[in-house]
Design a protein around this motif. Structure first.
Motif, short mmCIF file in Angstrom:
data_model
loop_
_atom_site.label_atom_id
_atom_site.label_comp_id
_atom_site.label_asym_id
_atom_site.label_seq_id
_atom_site.Cartn_x
_atom_site.Cartn_y
_atom_site.Cartn_z
N SER A 1 67.50 6.17 -40.34
CA SER A 1 68.01 5.22 -40.07
C SER A 1 69.47 4.83 -41.74
O SER A 1 70.63 4.80 -41.60
N PRO A 2 68.49 4.47 -42.91
CA PRO A 2 69.73 4.54 -43.74
C PRO A 2 69.80 5.90 -43.79
O PRO A 2 71.12 6.15 -44.94
N GLY A 3 69.61 6.64 -44.51
CA GLY A 3 69.66 8.19 -44.50
C GLY A 3 70.94 8.35 -43.69
O GLY A 3 72.01 9.50 -44.47
N TYR A 4 71.61 7.72 -42.94
CA TYR A 4 72.05 8.18 -41.47
C TYR A 4 73.90 7.30 -42.03
O TYR A 4 74.64 7.59 -42.65
N MET A 5 73.52 5.94 -41.85
CA MET A 5 74.21 5.24 -42.28
C MET A 5 74.31 4.91 -43.64
O MET A 5 75.72 4.12 -43.94
N SER A 6 73.42 4.68 -44.49
CA SER A 6 73.91 3.96 -45.77
C SER A 6 74.38 5.34 -46.60
O SER A 6 75.66 4.89 -47.11
N VAL A 7 74.15 6.83 -46.21
CA VAL A 7 74.91 7.66 -47.15
C VAL A 7 76.38 7.53 -46.41
O VAL A 7 77.42 7.75 -47.17
N ALA A 8 76.64 7.22 -45.26
CA ALA A 8 77.61 7.75 -44.93
C ALA A 8 78.93 6.28 -45.02
O ALA A 8 80.00 7.13 -45.60
N THR A 9 78.53 5.13 -45.16
CA THR A 9 78.54 3.99 -45.97
C THR A 9 79.33 4.44 -47.31
O THR A 9 80.13 4.21 -47.77
N ALA A 10 78.30 4.94 -48.20
CA ALA A 10 78.21 4.67 -49.35
C ALA A 10 79.30 5.56 -49.98
O ALA A 10 80.36 6.00 -50.69
N ALA A 11 79.36 7.18 -48.67
CA ALA A 11 80.66 7.81 -48.99
C ALA A 11 81.78 6.73 -48.74
O ALA A 11 83.36 7.46 -49.50
N ALA A 12 81.65 6.63 -47.51
CA ALA A 12 83.05 6.22 -47.16
C ALA A 12 83.72 4.65 -48.76
O ALA A 12 85.05 4.85 -49.02
N ASN A 13 82.69 4.22 -48.83
CA ASN A 13 83.09 2.86 -50.10
C ASN A 13 83.46 3.96 -51.75
O ASN A 13 84.42 3.73 -52.27
N ALA A 14 82.88 5.11 -51.87
CA ALA A 14 82.96 5.89 -53.08
C ALA A 14 84.05 6.56 -52.66
O ALA A 14 85.17 6.61 -53.84
N PHE A 15 85.23 7.31 -52.04
CA PHE A 15 86.75 7.86 -51.97
C PHE A 15 86.89 6.66 -51.37
O PHE A 15 88.54 6.74 -52.64
N VAL A 16 87.52 5.33 -51.20
CA VAL A 16 88.14 3.83 -51.66
C VAL A 16 88.48 3.74 -52.62
O VAL A 16 89.25 3.21 -53.65
N ALA A 17 87.15 4.00 -53.46
CA ALA A 17 87.40 3.33 -55.31
C ALA A 17 88.15 4.12 -55.87
O ALA A 17 88.87 3.76 -56.93
N LEU A 18 87.52 5.56 -55.79
CA LEU A 18 88.25 6.56 -56.29
C LEU A 18 89.51 6.85 -56.58
O LEU A 18 90.58 6.96 -57.04
N ARG A 19 90.18 6.41 -54.87
CA ARG A 19 91.64 6.80 -54.80
C ARG A 19 92.28 5.42 -55.86
O ARG A 19 93.13 5.78 -55.76
N ALA A 20 91.69 4.55 -55.52
CA ALA A 20 92.22 2.96 -56.11
C ALA A 20 91.88 3.54 -57.56
O ALA A 20 93.08 2.23 -58.22
N HIS A 21 91.02 3.85 -58.15
CA HIS A 21 91.19 4.58 -59.93
C HIS A 21 92.06 5.67 -60.05
O HIS A 21 91.99 5.65 -60.90
N ASN A 22 92.48 6.22 -58.93
CA ASN A 22 92.97 7.40 -59.42
C ASN A 22 92.58 8.31 -60.06
O ASN A 22 92.59 9.17 -60.83
N LEU A 23 90.58 8.38 -59.67
CA LEU A 23 89.51 9.77 -59.69
C LEU A 23 90.19 10.85 -58.97
O LEU A 23 89.37 9.79 -57.71
N PRO A 24 89.79 11.50 -59.16
CA PRO A 24 89.86 12.67 -59.02
C PRO A 24 88.72 12.71 -57.58
O PRO A 24 86.97 12.39 -58.45
N LEU A 25 88.16 13.58 -57.15
CA LEU A 25 87.40 13.69 -55.36
C LEU A 25 85.82 14.46 -56.29
O LEU A 25 84.76 14.42 -56.66
N THR A 26 86.10 14.95 -57.53
CA THR A 26 85.12 15.34 -57.63
C THR A 26 84.26 15.58 -58.98
O THR A 26 83.01 15.53 -59.83
N CYS A 27 84.74 13.71 -59.06
CA CYS A 27 83.01 12.58 -60.18
C CYS A 27 82.16 12.64 -59.28
O CYS A 27 81.07 12.30 -60.55
#
Length: 311
Positions: free
Chosen positions: A148-174
């Motif tokens: 359950s966490p291996g699916y949901m926690s990883v997927a939502t962590a990725a979503a949160n990370a994408f939002v944070a990177l774009r909000a701070h104008n940071l590249p996806l390669t981070c």
């Protein structure tokens, strides 16, 4: 379970995870992620959470654990319902819905454990668990906690990370390196809190905590603790050391830590290769939950331009 009863069980699961070939899994995940992005290319806007991060996370954890493709929809549905039920104290209906989902997921795990030629972590544990003096229900529940966490926690962590990177104008390669993954998990990890029962009386900074009392640990706050993290509200991609609590701590720390890092790196690596200038088309809406913080959807325009074109 806690030590010493937990030790033998955790050793078998740890050995099973280590027995899986990380590079083989990483190659498979990258290939799967690329195929999804190729299929999404024709869409003017895609939901990056539902259409990309969730399928990639589901594929990865099921490949690691050894869940056949025919059963993966059950894993996804059960895990999503159980994630919503983490607020069961606030909403009893969510807790009731999770009971059926746990039963459905248990059936999938139990059938795989009975297979003599199973693959992944399930196959390894099935061949080695007989020396463990634990009920079968404990094994099944342990796999639920991995899936359950291996699916949901990883997927939502990725979503949160994408939002944070774009909000701070940071590249996806981070997120192509572990320091970047760990910093984004610290900065905006999805799991905000967890509960633990106190095993014995103790004093915490002048506050007495009694045996049997529930302790609510606010991980989101701990990961922004300025006493532990200089510049706690900043993203520092080279932060070392980084003792964040996104994977838990101690004897109950997440067994899938290395896999989570692998999946996040692979997912963002493929996204950066194929759509480096992918951008949000609207502000994400966040689900109303107390335990897990994540967008309900992530509408994104998949742009092939360069990172430098991002505004």
């Amino acid at each position: 379970m806690d030590p010493p009863e937990q030790l033998a069980l955790r050793e078998v699961f740890t050995a099973a995870c280590r027995a899986q070939r990380a590079e083989v899994l990483a190659t498979a995940v990258r290939r799967f992620a690329s195929a999804i992005l190729t299929n999404l290319a024709a869409r003017p806007v895609a939901d990056l959470l539902a259409d990309y991060f969730k399928p990639v996370a589901l594929y990865a954890i099921c490949e690691l654990v050894g869940i056949p493709a025919t059963q993966r929809a059950v894993v996804a549905e059960s895990a999503e319902t159980m994630a919503a039920s983490m607020d069961g104290v606030l909403d009893p209906e969510r807790r009731a819905a999770a009971i059926g989902s746990r039963t459905a997921l248990s059936r999938v795990v139990d059938s795989c454990l009975r297979s003599s030629d199973g693959s992944g972590v399930l196959g390894h544990v099935a061949r080695n668990h007989r020396r463990l003096d634990v009920p079968r229900s404990v094994l099944v529940h342990s796999f639920r906690l991995l899936l359950s966490p291996g699916y949901m926690s990883v997927a939502t962590a990725a979503a949160n990370a994408f939002v944070a990177l774009r909000a701070h104008n940071l590249p996806l390669t981070c997120l192509s390196r572990d320091t970047g993954v760990d910093e984004l998990l610290r900065y905006c990890g999805p799991v905000q809190a967890l509960g633990r029962l106190c095993r014995s009386d103790f004093d915490f900074r002048g506050t007495p905590v009694r045996k049997g009392e529930l302790v609510l640990a606010l991980l989101g706050a701990a990961n922004r603790d300025p006493e532990r993290f200089p510049g706690a509200d900043d993203i520092r991609l080279d932060r070392r050391p980084n003792p964040h609590l996104a994977f838990g701590w101690g004897t109950h720390s997440c067994l899938g830590t290395s896999t989570a890092r692998l999946v996040l790196s692979a997912a963002f690596g493929r996204l950066a290769d194929q759509f480096p200038a992918a951008e949000l088309v609207s502000e994400p809406r966040y689900a109303v939950r107390a335990v897990v913080r994540a967008p309900e959807a992530l509408p994104v325009r998949l742009t092939r331009g360069s990172e430098g074109a991002i505004r």
